[in-house]
Design a protein around this motif. Structure first.
Motif, PDB file in Angstrom:
ATOM      1  N   SER A   1       0.803  -1.227   0.000  1.00 45.86           N
ATOM      2  CA  SER A   1       0.000   0.000   0.000  1.00 45.86           C
ATOM      3  C   SER A   1       0.831   1.269   0.000  1.00 45.86           C
ATOM      4  O   SER A   1       0.308   2.348  -0.282  1.00 45.86           O
TER       5      SER A   1
ATOM      6  N   HIS B   1      -5.451   4.468  -8.669  1.00 44.88           N
ATOM      7  CA  HIS B   1      -6.345   3.309  -8.756  1.00 44.88           C
ATOM      8  C   HIS B   1      -6.563   2.868 -10.202  1.00 44.88           C
ATOM      9  O   HIS B   1      -6.655   1.671 -10.487  1.00 44.88           O
TER      10      HIS B   1
ATOM     11  N   PRO C   1      -2.042  -4.231   2.014  1.00 44.96           N
ATOM     12  CA  PRO C   1      -1.977  -3.084   2.930  1.00 44.96           C
ATOM     13  C   PRO C   1      -1.092  -3.312   4.146  1.00 44.96           C
ATOM     14  O   PRO C   1      -1.097  -4.391   4.744  1.00 44.96           O
TER      15      PRO C   1
ATOM     16  N   GLU D   1      -6.181  -0.318   8.279  1.00 45.34           N
ATOM     17  CA  GLU D   1      -5.439  -0.589   7.055  1.00 45.34           C
ATOM     18  C   GLU D   1      -4.980   0.709   6.407  1.00 45.34           C
ATOM     19  O   GLU D   1      -5.738   1.672   6.307  1.00 45.34           O
TER      20      GLU D   1
ATOM     21  N   THR E   1      -6.790   3.846   3.441  1.00 47.24           N
ATOM     22  CA  THR E   1      -8.224   4.119   3.534  1.00 47.24           C
ATOM     23  C   THR E   1      -8.447   5.537   4.064  1.00 47.24           C
ATOM     24  O   THR E   1      -7.602   6.096   4.763  1.00 47.24           O
ATOM     25  N   GLU E   2      -9.601   6.104   3.743  1.00 47.51           N
ATOM     26  CA  GLU E   2      -9.922   7.434   4.243  1.00 47.51           C
ATOM     27  C   GLU E   2     -10.019   7.439   5.764  1.00 47.51           C
ATOM     28  O   GLU E   2      -9.620   8.405   6.422  1.00 47.51           O
TER      29      GLU E   2
ATOM     30  N   SER F   1      -8.306   5.616   7.893  1.00 44.60           N
ATOM     31  CA  SER F   1      -6.979   5.620   8.508  1.00 44.60           C
ATOM     32  C   SER F   1      -6.328   6.995   8.392  1.00 44.60           C
ATOM     33  O   SER F   1      -5.639   7.451   9.305  1.00 44.60           O
TER      34      SER F   1
END
Length: 281
Positions: A11, A17, A29, A40, A43-44, A46
């Motif tokens: 990640s 993407h 990730p 993870e 991600t938004e 995190s």
């Protein structure tokens, strides 16, 4: 891409993407740990949680994917028809991700070539794209590995941080640790060198440091075909401005990506990060 060779990365590559979907690249990730909460990377949720934790000076740590996670990804790719896998990862000098992938590869049902690129962020991402483009052209697993390694050898990554404190806490500062006493009082420019984060220059002010980062990027890019990535953390205006100036000043520019880093890298750099990845074709 080749239906018989799969590409796996992690990640921290921060690949767009669309590029991952086009080439069928899978990113395993890493994890950011905020107190007792594990999230993870990428991600938004995190990213938001990291920003809040840094603002409140809460403990933040990161962890690699487990060998079992990699093993499950390799099995799934084999079951989907892959006869070989290229697994490209961030520098082993700053993460145990490569070691976990190596352990998993030993018992994979198909040959897996695990590569320590010595890179991170889009410096790693460009390596994955080089491998994918080689496979798209009908290349073999070995040729894809060679293309990724060549791209890594020619790629440079430079970055500015507002403070070295986050890197110091995470133990990611490498040989530059010896310079902490004086460097904490100025604005540091860092680079990836042999897979390690090293001090490049110390500059008196943020504006001068960012201007110097631009000059270094332009000098390194030269006039031949080159891809560039600009990364930031909570510094979108700085990143957009730098990207626009590089578009104007780099005559051989082919692709330019601008993106915010994820929580794992952000945990070690802190807000204000501005980075430039220069990757000649």
């Amino acid at each position: 891409m080749s239906r018989h060779v799969a590409i796996v990365t992690d990640s921290t590559a921060y690949l767009p993407h669309q590029a991952m979907e086009r080439h069928g690249i899978e990113a395993v990730p890493l994890t950011v740990v905020l107190g007792d909460q594990a999230l993870e990377d990428g991600t938004e949720a995190s990213a938001r949680a990291l920003a809040q934790a840094l603002q409140k000076r809460r403990p933040v740590t990161t962890s690699r994917p487990s060998p079992e996670t990699f093993a499950a990804v390799y099995r799934a790719r084999a079951e989907a028809g892959a006869t070989g896998i290229v697994s490209l990862h961030l520098s082993a000098e700053i993460s145990g991700t490569y070691d976990a992938a190596v352990l998993a590869a030993r018992d994979a049902p198909v040959p897996v070539r695990v590569v320590d690129t010595g890179m991170v962020a889009m410096a790693l991402g460009f390596c994955a794209l080089a491998a994918a483009e080689t496979l798209d052209s009908g290349g073999t697993l070995d040729e894809a590995v060679a293309a990724a390694e060549k791209r890594a050898a020619n790629t440079s990554a430079y970055f500015y941080v507002d403070t070295l404190e986050h890197l110091r806490r995470g133990g990611r500062i490498g040989a530059a640790r010896a310079l902490l006493g004086s460097a904490l009082a100025v604005k540091p420019l860092l680079q990836l060198d042999n897979g390690r984060i090293e001090m490049l220059e110390k500059v008196r002010t943020a504006s001068r440091a960012i201007a110097r980062l631009e000059e270094i990027a332009v000098e390194r890019a030269g006039t031949s075909p080159v891809d560039i990535a600009v990364h930031h953390l909570a510094a979108a205006e700085r990143a957009d401005a730098l990207a626009e100036r590089l578009r104007e000043r780099v005559p051989g520019l082919v692709e330019l990506h601008v993106s915010e880093v994820g929580a794992v890298i952000g945990a070690h750099t802190g807000p204000g990060l501005l980075g430039a990845v220069i990757s000649p074709r």
